[in-house]
Design a protein around this motif. Sequence first.
Motif, PDB file in Angstrom:
ATOM      1  N   GLN A  15       0.947  -1.027   0.066  1.00  7.93           N
ATOM      2  CA  GLN A  15      -0.049   0.160  -0.065  1.00  7.93           C
ATOM      3  C   GLN A  15       0.756   1.296   0.020  1.00  7.93           C
ATOM      4  N   PRO A  16       0.710   2.270  -0.819  1.00  5.74           N
ATOM      5  CA  PRO A  16       1.724   3.061  -1.172  1.00  5.74           C
ATOM      6  C   PRO A  16       2.000   4.043   0.085  1.00  5.74           C
ATOM      7  N   LEU A  17       1.024   4.373   1.082  1.00  5.13           N
ATOM      8  CA  LEU A  17       1.286   4.975   2.386  1.00  5.13           C
ATOM      9  C   LEU A  17       1.950   4.265   3.268  1.00  5.13           C
ATOM     10  N   ARG A  18       1.734   2.823   3.360  1.00  6.53           N
ATOM     11  CA  ARG A  18       2.427   2.092   4.344  1.00  6.53           C
ATOM     12  C   ARG A  18       3.758   2.012   4.051  1.00  6.53           C
ATOM     13  N   LEU A  19       4.048   1.973   2.656  1.00  5.65           N
ATOM     14  CA  LEU A  19       5.405   1.759   2.320  1.00  5.65           C
ATOM     15  C   LEU A  19       6.299   2.907   2.529  1.00  5.65           C
ATOM     16  N   ARG A  20       5.558   4.201   2.336  1.00  2.00           N
ATOM     17  CA  ARG A  20       6.162   5.376   2.678  1.00  2.00           C
ATOM     18  C   ARG A  20       6.459   5.484   4.307  1.00  2.00           C
ATOM     19  N   VAL A  21       5.397   5.039   5.209  1.00  2.00           N
ATOM     20  CA  VAL A  21       5.820   5.117   6.363  1.00  2.00           C
ATOM     21  C   VAL A  21       6.939   4.071   6.855  1.00  2.00           C
ATOM     22  N   PHE A  22       6.889   2.884   6.422  1.00  2.00           N
ATOM     23  CA  PHE A  22       7.954   2.207   6.482  1.00  2.00           C
ATOM     24  C   PHE A  22       9.480   2.641   6.037  1.00  2.00           C
ATOM     25  N   ARG A  23       9.506   3.025   4.897  1.00  2.00           N
ATOM     26  CA  ARG A  23      10.674   3.945   4.447  1.00  2.00           C
ATOM     27  C   ARG A  23      11.005   4.933   5.335  1.00  2.00           C
ATOM     28  N   ALA A  24      10.360   5.476   5.743  1.00  2.00           N
ATOM     29  CA  ALA A  24      10.617   6.921   6.656  1.00  2.00           C
ATOM     30  C   ALA A  24      11.193   6.174   7.988  1.00  2.00           C
ATOM     31  N   MET A  41       6.189  14.791   9.379  1.00  2.00           N
ATOM     32  CA  MET A  41       7.287  14.324   8.196  1.00  2.00           C
ATOM     33  C   MET A  41       6.548  14.076   6.873  1.00  2.00           C
ATOM     34  N   LEU A  42       5.580  13.111   6.867  1.00  2.00           N
ATOM     35  CA  LEU A  42       4.886  12.516   5.751  1.00  2.00           C
ATOM     36  C   LEU A  42       3.625  13.508   5.497  1.00  2.00           C
ATOM     37  N   GLY A  43       3.310  14.314   6.059  1.00  2.00           N
ATOM     38  CA  GLY A  43       1.971  15.266   5.778  1.00  2.00           C
ATOM     39  C   GLY A  43       0.814  14.434   5.913  1.00  2.00           C
ATOM     40  N   ILE A  44       0.571  13.809   6.720  1.00  3.68           N
ATOM     41  CA  ILE A  44      -0.793  12.821   6.807  1.00  3.68           C
ATOM     42  C   ILE A  44      -1.255  13.164   8.383  1.00  3.68           C
ATOM     43  N   ALA A  45      -2.530  12.854   8.128  1.00  8.94           N
ATOM     44  CA  ALA A  45      -3.479  12.861   9.603  1.00  8.94           C
ATOM     45  C   ALA A  45      -2.944  11.893  10.374  1.00  8.94           C
ATOM     46  N   ALA A  46      -3.236  12.200  11.562  1.00 11.81           N
ATOM     47  CA  ALA A  46      -2.778  11.337  12.599  1.00 11.81           C
ATOM     48  C   ALA A  46      -3.632  10.124  12.873  1.00 11.81           C
ATOM     49  N   SER A  47      -5.040  10.073  12.692  1.00 17.51           N
ATOM     50  CA  SER A  47      -5.763   9.066  12.487  1.00 17.51           C
ATOM     51  C   SER A  47      -5.341   8.163  11.357  1.00 17.51           C
ATOM     52  N   THR A  48      -5.020   8.620  10.174  1.00 18.58           N
ATOM     53  CA  THR A  48      -4.666   7.737   8.970  1.00 18.58           C
ATOM     54  C   THR A  48      -3.446   7.174   9.340  1.00 18.58           C
ATOM     55  N   LEU A  49      -2.484   7.843   9.943  1.00 20.65           N
ATOM     56  CA  LEU A  49      -1.244   6.866  10.281  1.00 20.65           C
ATOM     57  C   LEU A  49      -1.282   5.965  11.274  1.00 20.65           C
ATOM     58  N   PHE A  51      -3.880   4.062  11.608  1.00 24.82           N
ATOM     59  CA  PHE A  51      -4.305   2.904  10.970  1.00 24.82           C
ATOM     60  C   PHE A  51      -3.152   1.894  10.245  1.00 24.82           C
ATOM     61  N   HIS A  52      -2.526   2.727   9.457  1.00 24.76           N
ATOM     62  CA  HIS A  52      -1.327   2.271   8.846  1.00 24.76           C
ATOM     63  C   HIS A  52      -0.395   1.550   9.537  1.00 24.76           C
ATOM     64  N   LEU A  53      -0.005   2.359  10.733  1.00 27.95           N
ATOM     65  CA  LEU A  53       0.965   1.659  11.645  1.00 27.95           C
ATOM     66  C   LEU A  53       0.392   0.527  12.337  1.00 27.95           C
ATOM     67  N   LYS A  54      -0.712   0.352  12.856  1.00 30.48           N
ATOM     68  CA  LYS A  54      -1.286  -1.031  13.117  1.00 30.48           C
ATOM     69  C   LYS A  54      -1.000  -2.126  12.200  1.00 30.48           C
ATOM     70  N   GLU A  55      -1.409  -2.035  10.869  1.00 29.90           N
ATOM     71  CA  GLU A  55      -1.283  -3.066   9.948  1.00 29.90           C
ATOM     72  C   GLU A  55       0.218  -3.414   9.961  1.00 29.90           C
ATOM     73  N   LEU A  56       1.259  -2.505   9.872  1.00 27.38           N
ATOM     74  CA  LEU A  56       2.539  -2.555   9.889  1.00 27.38           C
ATOM     75  C   LEU A  56       3.114  -3.514  11.112  1.00 27.38           C
ATOM     76  N   VAL A  57       2.475  -3.102  12.343  1.00 25.75           N
ATOM     77  CA  VAL A  57       2.813  -3.694  13.408  1.00 25.75           C
ATOM     78  C   VAL A  57       2.497  -5.139  13.509  1.00 25.75           C
ATOM     79  N   HIS A  58       1.070  -5.309  12.820  1.00 24.53           N
ATOM     80  CA  HIS A  58       0.526  -6.708  13.004  1.00 24.53           C
ATOM     81  C   HIS A  58       1.374  -7.451  12.010  1.00 24.53           C
ATOM     82  N   ALA A  59       1.884  -7.181  10.921  1.00 24.60           N
ATOM     83  CA  ALA A  59       2.713  -7.879   9.823  1.00 24.60           C
ATOM     84  C   ALA A  59       3.928  -8.081  10.488  1.00 24.60           C
ATOM     85  N   GLY A  60       4.222  -7.382  11.721  1.00 22.41           N
ATOM     86  CA  GLY A  60       5.773  -7.679  12.174  1.00 22.41           C
ATOM     87  C   GLY A  60       6.812  -6.772  11.466  1.00 22.41           C
TER      88      GLY A  60
END
Length: 108
Positions: A15-24, A41-49, A51-60
């Motif tokens: 997912q493009p935003l999650r990939l950006r978060v991970f790379r950051a 840094m990424l210019g995104i809303a905290a609530s959106t971030l 959600f994406h952090l939760k998915e990245l954490v769940h995937a390890g």
Amino acid sequence: MEEKDAVAALAALAQPLRLRVFRAMVGAGPQGMNPGELAQMLGIAASTLSFHLKELVHAGMVSQEREGRNLIYRASLERMSELMDYLAAHCCLGAGCEQLAIPGCTNC
């Protein structure tokens, strides 16, 4: 790494935003980042971030740690390395890059 773990990691990064978060977070290194810094840094809303952090954490792919009142997120560099090793495990069909003349391949 097992196939199901690789699929979960790749799905999280597909997912493009999650990939950006991970790379950051990879760029931040072992000290990690708090969500406020990352959102700014990424210019995104905290609530959106969140959600994406939760998915990245769940995937390890990302770890979460509480430091005082702050949450710190870190890219799991070990998990990233395991994923890269898994993907490259059968590179060049076992023949070796030199025999197949694949320039720049260092995984064989």
